[in-house]
Enzyme design. Structure first.
Site, mmCIF file in Angstrom:
data_model
loop_
_atom_site.group_PDB
_atom_site.id
_atom_site.type_symbol
_atom_site.label_atom_id
_atom_site.label_comp_id
_atom_site.label_asym_id
_atom_site.label_seq_id
_atom_site.Cartn_x
_atom_site.Cartn_y
_atom_site.Cartn_z
ATOM 1 N N GLU A 149 0.806 -1.223 0.000
ATOM 2 C CA GLU A 149 0.000 0.000 0.000
ATOM 3 C C GLU A 149 0.842 1.277 0.000
ATOM 4 O OE1 GLU A 149 -2.809 -0.120 3.212
ATOM 5 O OE2 GLU A 149 -4.138 -1.442 2.097
ATOM 6 N N GLU A 313 -6.118 -8.280 0.100
ATOM 7 C CA GLU A 313 -6.501 -8.243 1.514
ATOM 8 C C GLU A 313 -8.001 -8.053 1.618
ATOM 9 O OE1 GLU A 313 -4.561 -5.344 3.998
ATOM 10 O OE2 GLU A 313 -2.653 -5.653 2.986
HETATM 11 C C1 GAL Z 1 -4.303 -2.634 5.248
HETATM 12 C C2 GAL Z 1 -2.828 -2.975 5.379
HETATM 13 C C3 GAL Z 1 -2.613 -4.208 6.210
HETATM 14 C C4 GAL Z 1 -3.420 -4.133 7.481
HETATM 15 C C5 GAL Z 1 -4.864 -3.919 7.112
HETATM 16 C C6 GAL Z 1 -5.806 -3.897 8.275
HETATM 17 O O1 GAL Z 1 -4.505 -1.347 4.822
HETATM 18 O O2 GAL Z 1 -2.242 -3.176 4.128
HETATM 19 O O3 GAL Z 1 -1.246 -4.363 6.489
HETATM 20 O O4 GAL Z 1 -2.949 -3.096 8.279
HETATM 21 O O5 GAL Z 1 -4.988 -2.699 6.429
HETATM 22 O O6 GAL Z 1 -7.136 -3.749 7.836
#
Ligand code: GAL
Length: 678
Positions: A149, A313
């Protein structure tokens, strides 16, 4: 890139458990139980990989890689640039970020490095070279997950210098050109030397829109150049291992992150990957409304490369960073994950595999909870999804989505509109406006590509470009060409107002646009939130709010008029023949019913069809993908409402999970999803 399987799994942080080998063994076992086949490792592991400057430790990672290979779990190996080790900040403070007030940040957090820092770039290249050399032939290595990110900006002296260099390049070393482009005689902003230029700041220049735009463009380009630096050794040593960086999403809203213009990364990325955290079951919108926004962002991500993408994710249940972190209700995990596949994702990956014991993400959802139990409801949901993905993978993995409708969403336009001091401060609502146009197609299950200015227009039967405030000559020419050759375009109020420097087009609306649309723009009325007008269209009247543009009709035909105010009876909707095509202009912001009726008319006229003929009520969404070689379709019928829905399938389909043939009336339970083929 070609996938051999749909991916299920997610972010894995074994470096947090190195003193507990039994936990790592358990992880592998539970990953297999949930039919997980892919993990991302190493995103934030720099201090484990290089505990002291130039002192590397890869043995722990060797073991993990071997374990994954033994268990047929693919590894998306990450470069650790998302968070730097403490020794680095202490020994090389140049890596610390400086904010727009000129304050140097302390060590901590993540994505807090200076994106220009030569030392940081050199170090990450060295690290990536070591990773690539060490694992280039490792059977577990599947893809490179470059950083995590990318976000943010740095205003240190180095970045200021780089910015000036970027500007010199853009304006061909001609300061007058820059001064003209930024209209810098305004408030005596004229620069007489490049060294006077500084990034926008609350303590400095904020009101030169050209500067603001160029700064944002620079930050995107500088981040992209950082990404390219990171990739260099990976590309050189492992040319056949695909690379991506995962995009973050904006929450709440349309999920399209606008700090950086990620569309600029598309050409350098082998597969688009995004992190999706929709706030299911929130108290501000209906579930189907949120679902349509998720659909929108997926259609944007797919269209960046016109290829299947990855959800890198998501959460199996809840997140930890909202004001209220609500768990997904039974059924929602499967439904929301299937929606991702329906719109072109080849994965459902999670943050995270296991909940950590400490740190700020210890309560974030995971496959494996603190209870370590396989009876855990969330674990069971994940297992169900894994089993279904495994089953449908062969039918889905080689398919893609294709659309006859393109709706343009341009991040640079969003920046410029946001900056514009004019119209209504709170009511410009570019995202919501584009979404409003998208929504009708979603409700009718008509596939849409949400495109950027990088996409070709020619493939679409219908092109919708709402509120494209910023249009340069090239864009105007492209629109004109598209229509001339037979395309249909819909534009709206507050379009074609400024050029790519954010300088207003003078002498009326650009001549070419006047020709294409057969109108000229006279003025735009901004309304108070409680003001209302109305427009007639067909036999109906539609409420007008926020914006009403007054136009002069030339060759265009009027399809509707204003019903009130000093522009009563003036034209508000037009249609114009141009070349072999046709253009439409919607002059006012109107209630949703208008978009529904207007686009229904166009959908019929252009014979746009849903992938499956089904009668249903609002809240059911039917989306699909096609294998272009075999013409085989996979169709997802999804109920995004809290009640049972009776639907009527006017064709015969086969349920991919049960093998049952289905047609006619079918009852879909709350949150139920059917996966079928014709
Ligand atoms: C994302 C990030 C992850 C984790 C996640 C939690 O933005 O890439 O590492 O922090 O959020 O929701």
């Amino acid at each position: 890139m070609k996938f051999d399987k749909l991916l299920h799994g997610g972010d894995y942080f074994p470096e947090q458990w190195l003193d507990h080998p039994e936990v790592i063994e358990e992880d592998i076992h539970l990953l297999k139980e949930t039919k997980s086949n892919a993990v991302s490792i190493g995103m934030f592991a720099w201090s484990a990989l290089e505990p002291q400057e130039n002192n590397y430790e890869f043995e722990w990672l060797d073991k993990i890689m071997d374990l994954m290979a033994e268990n047929n779990i693919k590894v998306m190996l990450a470069s650790p640039s998302g968070a730097k080790p403490a020794w680095m900040s202490a020994n090389h403070p140049e890596v610390l970020r400086t904010n727009s007030l000129g304050q140097k940040m302390h060590h901590g957090g993540r994505h807090n490095h200076c994106i220009s820092s030569p030392y940081y770039r050199k170090k990450i290249k060295e690290m990536n070279r070591k990773l690539a050399e060490r694992y280039k032939d490792h059977p577990a290595l599947y893809m490179w997950h470059v950083s995590n990110e990318y976000e943010g900006e740095c205003h240190c002296d180095l970045c200021q210098q780089e910015f000036r260099g970027w500007l010199k390049n853009k304006y061909k070393n001609d300061l007058d050109k820059l001064n003209d482009a930024w209209w810098s005689r305004f408030w005596s902003h004229r620069y007489s030397d490049w060294s006077q230029i500084e990034s926008p700041s609350l303590l400095g220049v904020q009101d030169l829109h050209g500067l603001n735009l160029d700064w944002k463009r620079f930050v995107t380009d500088q981040t992209l150049s950082f990404y390219r630096d990171e990739m260099e050794p990976l590309k050189e040593i492992t040319p056949n291992i695909p690379r991506f960086t995962n995009f973050q999403s904006e929450n709440p809203g349309l999920f399209i992150f606008k700090e950086l213009d990620y569309s600029k990364f598309a050409a350098d990325i082998d597969v688009i990957a995004w992190n999706a955290y929709p706030e299911w079951h929130n108290d501000q919108e209906e579930t189907y409304e949120l679902a349509s926004k998720v659909a929108f962002s997926n259609d944007y991500l797919k269209s960046l490369k016109q290829q299947p993408f990855l959800i890198t994710e998501s959460t199996p249940s809840l997140v930890n960073w909202r004001e209220v972190n609500k768990a997904k209700r039974p059924g929602m995990h499967l439904l929301s994950s299937m929606q991702m596949l329906a719109h072109g994702s080849n994965s459902n990956l999670y943050f995270q595999i296991r909940k950590s014991r400490g740190g700020s993400e210890k309560f974030h959802g995971a496959i494996i909870d603190h209870d370590r139990s396989t009876d855990n409801r969330v674990f069971q949901d994940v297992k169900e999804l894994g089993t279904i993905m495994d089953k449908i993978s062969p039918e889905v993995v080689d398919t893609n989505r294709y659309a006859d409708v393109g709706i343009l969403f341009d991040v640079e336009n969003a920046w410029a509109l946001q900056d514009a001091k004019g119209y209504g401060l709170e009511t410009k609502k570019y995202d919501e406006t584009v979404m409003e146009h998208y929504q009708t197609f979603w409700e009718k299950n008509i596939a849409v590509d949400v495109i950027t200015t990088n996409n070709q227009f020619e493939n679409y039967k219908l092109l919708v470009i709402p509120m494209l405030y910023m249009m340069d000559d090239e864009m105007i020419e492209r629109i004109a060409h598209y229509v001339k050759e037979g395309g249909r375009v819909v534009s709206s109020y507050i379009s074609g107002i400024v050029d790519s420097n954010d300088l207003v087009n003078v002498g009326g609306w650009p001549e070419k646009l006047q020709k294409v649309f057969g109108i000229n723009i006279l003025e735009t009325d901004t309304l108070y939130p409680t003001d209302r007008n109305a427009v007639s269209y067909g036999d109906n009247e539609y409420e007008v709010f926020d914006y009403a543009t007054i136009i002069e009709k030339n060759t265009a035909k009027s399809l509707g008029n204003y019903l009130d105010d000093f522009y009563k009876n003036e034209t508000a909707i037009t249609e114009n023949d141009y070349g072999k095509g046709m253009s439409y202009y919607i002059a006012a912001r109107m209630e949703h019913k208008f978009q529904q009726d207007f686009y229904s008319h166009l959908i019929n006229k252009l014979h746009l069809k849903a992938i499956l003929d089904v009668d249903h009520d609002l809240g059911v969404s039917i989306q699909g993908r096609i294998n272009k070689e075999t013409n085989q379709e996979v169709i997802f019928i999804m109920n995004f409402t809290e009640k049972d829905q009776m639907i009527d399938i006017n064709e015969t389909v086969e349920d991919l999970l049960t093998g049952e043939m289905i047609s006619g009336e079918v009852s879909l339970e709350k949150y139920e999803v059917l996966i079928v083929k014709k």
